[in-house]
Every structure is written in structure tokens, then in C-alpha cells.
Design a protein around this motif. Structure first.
Motif, PDB file in Angstrom:
ATOM      1  N   LEU A 123       0.846  -1.189   0.000  1.00  0.00           N
ATOM      2  CA  LEU A 123       0.000   0.000   0.000  1.00  0.00           C
ATOM      3  C   LEU A 123       0.883   1.241   0.000  1.00  0.00           C
ATOM      4  O   LEU A 123       1.937   1.268   0.641  1.00  0.00           O
ATOM      5  N   ALA A 124       0.459   2.282  -0.700  1.00  0.00           N
ATOM      6  CA  ALA A 124       1.113   3.586  -0.668  1.00  0.00           C
ATOM      7  C   ALA A 124       0.066   4.643  -0.356  1.00  0.00           C
ATOM      8  O   ALA A 124      -1.065   4.563  -0.841  1.00  0.00           O
ATOM      9  N   VAL A 125       0.427   5.625   0.473  1.00  0.00           N
ATOM     10  CA  VAL A 125      -0.534   6.659   0.872  1.00  0.00           C
ATOM     11  C   VAL A 125       0.053   8.046   0.687  1.00  0.00           C
ATOM     12  O   VAL A 125       1.271   8.240   0.680  1.00  0.00           O
ATOM     13  N   GLY A 126      -0.856   9.010   0.553  1.00  0.00           N
ATOM     14  CA  GLY A 126      -0.484  10.412   0.440  1.00  0.00           C
ATOM     15  C   GLY A 126      -1.706  11.275   0.657  1.00  0.00           C
ATOM     16  O   GLY A 126      -2.815  10.774   0.904  1.00  0.00           O
ATOM     17  N   PRO A 127      -1.558  12.582   0.552  1.00  0.00           N
ATOM     18  CA  PRO A 127      -2.676  13.491   0.815  1.00  0.00           C
ATOM     19  C   PRO A 127      -3.866  13.312  -0.119  1.00  0.00           C
ATOM     20  O   PRO A 127      -4.979  13.699   0.231  1.00  0.00           O
ATOM     21  N   THR A 128      -3.658  12.716  -1.309  1.00  0.00           N
ATOM     22  CA  THR A 128      -4.765  12.592  -2.260  1.00  0.00           C
ATOM     23  C   THR A 128      -5.282  11.171  -2.412  1.00  0.00           C
ATOM     24  O   THR A 128      -6.168  10.941  -3.231  1.00  0.00           O
ATOM     25  N   GLY A 129      -4.736  10.217  -1.632  1.00  0.00           N
ATOM     26  CA  GLY A 129      -5.298   8.882  -1.748  1.00  0.00           C
ATOM     27  C   GLY A 129      -4.366   7.751  -1.379  1.00  0.00           C
ATOM     28  O   GLY A 129      -3.211   7.958  -0.997  1.00  0.00           O
ATOM     29  N   THR A 130      -4.918   6.544  -1.505  1.00  0.00           N
ATOM     30  CA  THR A 130      -4.202   5.292  -1.231  1.00  0.00           C
ATOM     31  C   THR A 130      -4.165   4.459  -2.499  1.00  0.00           C
ATOM     32  O   THR A 130      -5.165   4.350  -3.208  1.00  0.00           O
ATOM     33  N   ASP A 131      -3.011   3.860  -2.768  1.00  0.00           N
ATOM     34  CA  ASP A 131      -2.852   2.992  -3.929  1.00  0.00           C
ATOM     35  C   ASP A 131      -2.412   1.613  -3.470  1.00  0.00           C
ATOM     36  O   ASP A 131      -1.744   1.465  -2.439  1.00  0.00           O
ATOM     37  N   VAL A 132      -2.760   0.589  -4.229  1.00  0.00           N
ATOM     38  CA  VAL A 132      -2.357  -0.773  -3.946  1.00  0.00           C
ATOM     39  C   VAL A 132      -1.608  -1.342  -5.143  1.00  0.00           C
ATOM     40  O   VAL A 132      -1.908  -1.003  -6.299  1.00  0.00           O
ATOM     41  N   THR A 133      -0.602  -2.173  -4.866  1.00  0.00           N
ATOM     42  CA  THR A 133       0.104  -2.904  -5.902  1.00  0.00           C
ATOM     43  C   THR A 133       0.014  -4.392  -5.589  1.00  0.00           C
ATOM     44  O   THR A 133       0.055  -4.796  -4.417  1.00  0.00           O
ATOM     45  N   LEU A 134      -0.127  -5.207  -6.630  1.00  0.00           N
ATOM     46  CA  LEU A 134      -0.137  -6.659  -6.482  1.00  0.00           C
ATOM     47  C   LEU A 134       1.069  -7.304  -7.146  1.00  0.00           C
ATOM     48  O   LEU A 134       1.184  -8.528  -7.153  1.00  0.00           O
ATOM     49  N   ASP A 135       1.954  -6.487  -7.715  1.00  0.00           N
ATOM     50  CA  ASP A 135       3.108  -7.032  -8.434  1.00  0.00           C
ATOM     51  C   ASP A 135       4.421  -6.445  -7.924  1.00  0.00           C
ATOM     52  O   ASP A 135       5.337  -6.180  -8.690  1.00  0.00           O
ATOM     53  N   GLY A 136       4.486  -6.207  -6.626  1.00  0.00           N
ATOM     54  CA  GLY A 136       5.735  -5.774  -6.025  1.00  0.00           C
ATOM     55  C   GLY A 136       6.111  -4.343  -6.269  1.00  0.00           C
ATOM     56  O   GLY A 136       7.276  -3.980  -6.114  1.00  0.00           O
ATOM     57  N   GLY A 137       5.149  -3.500  -6.645  1.00  0.00           N
ATOM     58  CA  GLY A 137       5.418  -2.083  -6.834  1.00  0.00           C
ATOM     59  C   GLY A 137       5.593  -1.641  -8.265  1.00  0.00           C
ATOM     60  O   GLY A 137       5.827  -0.462  -8.527  1.00  0.00           O
ATOM     61  N   ARG A 138       5.451  -2.578  -9.219  1.00  0.00           N
ATOM     62  CA  ARG A 138       5.614  -2.190 -10.622  1.00  0.00           C
ATOM     63  C   ARG A 138       4.410  -1.414 -11.140  1.00  0.00           C
ATOM     64  O   ARG A 138       4.553  -0.472 -11.918  1.00  0.00           O
ATOM     65  N   SER A 139       3.209  -1.817 -10.702  1.00  0.00           N
ATOM     66  CA  SER A 139       2.011  -1.075 -11.114  1.00  0.00           C
ATOM     67  C   SER A 139       1.124  -0.844  -9.903  1.00  0.00           C
ATOM     68  O   SER A 139       1.063  -1.683  -8.994  1.00  0.00           O
ATOM     69  N   TRP A 140       0.424   0.303  -9.914  1.00  0.00           N
ATOM     70  CA  TRP A 140      -0.376   0.727  -8.775  1.00  0.00           C
ATOM     71  C   TRP A 140      -1.779   1.119  -9.235  1.00  0.00           C
ATOM     72  O   TRP A 140      -1.959   1.590 -10.353  1.00  0.00           O
ATOM     73  N   ARG A 141      -2.738   0.946  -8.333  1.00  0.00           N
ATOM     74  CA  ARG A 141      -4.101   1.367  -8.611  1.00  0.00           C
ATOM     75  C   ARG A 141      -4.653   2.093  -7.394  1.00  0.00           C
ATOM     76  O   ARG A 141      -4.540   1.607  -6.264  1.00  0.00           O
ATOM     77  N   THR A 142      -5.256   3.254  -7.612  1.00  0.00           N
ATOM     78  CA  THR A 142      -5.845   4.028  -6.521  1.00  0.00           C
ATOM     79  C   THR A 142      -7.129   3.352  -6.037  1.00  0.00           C
ATOM     80  O   THR A 142      -8.009   3.027  -6.837  1.00  0.00           O
ATOM     81  N   VAL A 143      -7.211   3.141  -4.706  1.00  0.00           N
ATOM     82  CA  VAL A 143      -8.365   2.457  -4.135  1.00  0.00           C
ATOM     83  C   VAL A 143      -9.098   3.297  -3.091  1.00  0.00           C
ATOM     84  O   VAL A 143     -10.135   2.876  -2.578  1.00  0.00           O
ATOM     85  N   ASP A 144      -8.574   4.473  -2.772  1.00  0.00           N
ATOM     86  CA  ASP A 144      -9.209   5.329  -1.767  1.00  0.00           C
ATOM     87  C   ASP A 144      -8.720   6.751  -1.991  1.00  0.00           C
ATOM     88  O   ASP A 144      -7.576   6.956  -2.414  1.00  0.00           O
ATOM     89  N   THR A 145      -9.566   7.735  -1.729  1.00  0.00           N
ATOM     90  CA  THR A 145      -9.190   9.133  -1.959  1.00  0.00           C
ATOM     91  C   THR A 145      -9.023   9.922  -0.667  1.00  0.00           C
ATOM     92  O   THR A 145      -8.915  11.142  -0.693  1.00  0.00           O
ATOM     93  N   GLY A 146      -9.020   9.247   0.474  1.00  0.00           N
ATOM     94  CA  GLY A 146      -8.799   9.931   1.743  1.00  0.00           C
ATOM     95  C   GLY A 146      -7.346  10.341   1.915  1.00  0.00           C
ATOM     96  O   GLY A 146      -6.429   9.767   1.320  1.00  0.00           O
TER      97      GLY A 146
END
Length: 356
Positions: free
Chosen positions: A307-330
Motif C-alpha cells: 500500500l502507498a498513501v499520500g494526501p490525495t489517496g491510497t494505492d495498492v500494488t499486487l506485483d511488487g510495486g511495478r504497477s499501482w491502482r488508486t483504491v481510496d481518496t482519503g
């Protein structure tokens, strides 16, 4: 461990399958039946929590502005204010916990504003174990290899990063020699944004994230901070607001770096990078997070989910950090996961959440 790994993988997959547009987090009392995501907890305060230590699904510590430290032992249903007495003027930016009773917290700032406190009774009492006496030092982050051995880092002094070391759980600290530390770039420093500019994995390996210089770098030591090597990341720097803000390593080889430009009006097109050789080389994420990210954590007992987080949202990766998808905007500044699979995030306006 197998069960926990399967649960982590299932949770990551469920998060990644959330239909766009991503949904913001919801209060815990409204979360039942809503599926996986961040469940906000009521901390009863509006301070900013950039320091976070996830002990378990039930227990977590957060540390932030106005000298504030909170602890929960019931999954965030209630929080106890365990702030060190007289610390109201300090900025806590990192905290490391070894259960529900033992914790070490770092205050940042120039000169004597940089301090370390420790508790052995759940925050009922605190002992100040370090106060910086060098007006040129500014400590950013702290990490521990185990319950006794740890390091803290300061921005460069006379051209080199300064490292503090403890071998007694934070009771005492000593400055390590800088003979094995590479020379810092002009304008280079660490970012006290998420408590993840200095991270460790295993008994001896530690990494230091930098920004502000010509390139965003990651420094690595395999001997608990005595000697270091530096490698350029793919995350752009070249400005005091840009660089590598957070690191996470699931073992001594596999790591993720996140960062970008923390200014709201500036883009962060290459906000994540990965390594498979302990930080000797870094590769740009093929699909990075869409904006600046300050914190990152591996989901426990998985080899490829984070998981990666920041002021505009949370992203998840399933391939070790090569690709990310935003799953939350908090908005969150930092994220941390415990060995039992409990993940927590914290940030501005007293925001703390657990991953359901």
C-alpha cells in the motif's frame, strides 16, 4: 503464516478490484458490509499524525504535532492520550513500538527541538533519552532492527548525514563516525513526512531516503550504519520539495520507494520505484501512483502486495510495486502493517484508520 499470507493476498486483491472511481474512507460504524477499505477511527483530536507504529490489529501508536502521542488497544474504538508531559511545543514525526507498553518517539527540529523519548509502561511515564546539542543537526527519522538496536538520522552536517545508534532499546544514544558515509549532494536532506526516511529489514540492513539534491537517492548500509553506499532512484528531485519520501523493504533485497513533489500544484509523474537487489539499483514503476505519496508498507506475509498513501489517496500494488491502482481518496501521510495482518494509516486533522 500460510493463513495470514492468504488473507493478505485476498485483501490486496479485493482492494485492487474496487470499482472506479475510488471511494473515500468511511467511519468504522458505517463500514460493516461495505467491503475492504480504510475504516476511520475517532481520535478526538485534530493534530497531524505523521508517526505511526502498528503493533497488531488491536494495538497501534500514533505520534504527531503539539507533542501528541496516542495509543489504542481495542482496534481504535478508544484512544488514550499518553503524550510526554511538557512536550506540547514539540513535533513528533516518528514512533517505533515493541508492543502495548514499550515505545520510542522522535521529535524533529533544529538544535534542541530534536529529541528522543521512551516509555516502558504504555506511556504512563516517559524518559527523555536524547536531546540534540548541535545547532546544525535536524533529526528526521528513527528505526529499529530489534527491540534493542536502532538508529536515528539527521540531515547532513558538514556535508554528511549524521547517524545516532542505540544498543539498549533507546536508553542511550551515540553518534556514529562518518568515515563510511558518502558525501551529500548540495541541498540534499531527508523528509520527516512519514517516519519512513530511515527503514530497516533484518538484523543489519538499513536504508536512508533523500531528496532536495540533484537526484533522489537511497543510501544503504549492511552493517547497522557504519558504512553506506548510495544509489540514484528514478524518483525526480532537483528541488527542495521533491525526492524520495518513504521506503519499505520486505526483506534485504526487495524494496519500494515512493515520493514526488509534495506541493499541491505540482505534478509527480514518477512517484514510485522498486528494487530487487537491496537498493543497489532502482527501476521506475511502469504504472506509478498518480500523485505524490509519502508512505508505503508491504502487506504482511505476501511477496507482491503493498500500500502507498499520500494526501490525495491510497494505492495498492499486487506485483511488487511495478504497477499501482488508486483504491481510496482519503488523505493520509503514513501507513504501517503488523505481523498479524493489521494495517493502519494516519495523517492530518487527527485522521487514523485501520484496514478492514
Amino acid at each position: 503464516m500460510v493463513s495470514l499470507g492468504l488473507c493478505g493476498a485476498a485483501l490486496a486483491a479485493a482492494l485492487a478490484s474496487v470499482a472506479a472511481p475510488a471511494q473515500a474512507d468511511v467511519p468504522a460504524e458505517e463500514a460493516q458490509g461495505r467491503g475492504p477499505g480504510w475504516h476511520l477511527k475517532d481520535t478526538g483530536t485534530d493534530v497531524r499524525f505523521r508517526g505511526l507504529a502498528a503493533v497488531s490489529r488491536k494495538t497501534a501508536w500514533v505520534a504527531g504535532s503539539k507533542g501528541t502521542v496516542l495509543r489504542t488497544a481495542d482496534g481504535g474504538r478508544s484512544w488514550r492520550n499518553v503524550s510526554p508531559p511538557g512536550a506540547g511545543e514539540l513535533e513528533f514525526r516518528d514512533i517505533e513500538a515493541f508492543g502495548a507498553r514499550r515505545a520510542v518517539v522522535l521529535a524533529i527540529g533544529e538544535g534542541e527541538a530534536s529529541r528522543v523519548f521512551r516509555t516502558e509502561d504504555g506511556g504512563a511515564t516517559w524518559t527523555e533519552s536524547f536531546r540534540n546539542a548541535d545547532p546544525k543537526a535536524f533529526y528526521d527519522c528513527i528505526t529499529f532492527f530489534d527491540s534493542r538496536n536502532g538508529l536515528a538520522m539527521s540531515d547532513p552536517i558538514d556535508g554528511k548525514y549524521r547517524i545516532l545508534s542505540t544498543g539498549d532499546g533507546g536508553k542511550s544514544w551515540k553518534v556514529l563516525p562518518t568515515d563510511g558515509m558518502p558525501v551529500a549532494q548540495t541541498g540534499e536532506a531527508g523528509f520527516a513526512a512519514s517516519g519512513q526516511c530511515l527503514v530497516s529489514s533484518g538484523a543489519r540492513d538499513v536504508w536512508l531516503a533523500t531528496g532536495g539534491g540533484a537526484t533522489g537517492r537511497v543510501l544503504h548500509s549492511a552493517d547497522r550504519g557504519l558504512t553506506w553506499t548510495a544509489a540514484e532512484s528514478t524518483i525526480p528531485a532537483g528541488d527542495s520539495a521533491r525526492g524520495v519520501f518513504g521506503l519499505a523493504f520486505r526483506d534485504r533485497n526487495h524494496g519500494i520507494a515512493v515520493g514526488g513533489d509534495y506541493r499541491k500544484d505540482q505534478p509527480s509523474p514518477r512517484a514510485a520505484a522498486v528494487t530487487a537487489d537491496g537498493g543497489r539499483s532502482w527501476r521506475q514503476s511502469t504504472t506509478p501512483p498518480p500523485a505524490y505519496r509519502s508512505g508505503v508498507a508491504w502487506l504482511p506475509h505476501t511477496k507482491s502486495a503493498a500500500l502507498a498513501v499520500g494526501p490525495t489517496g491510497t494505492d495498492v500494488t499486487l506485483d511488487g510495486g511495478r504497477s499501482w491502482r488508486t483504491v481510496d481518496t482519503g488523505s493520509y501521510d503514513t501507513v504501517d502493517c503488523a505481523r498479524d495482518g493489521g494495517c493502519w494509516a494516519s495523517g492530518e486533522k487527527g485522521r487514523v484508520a485501520s484496514l478492514g
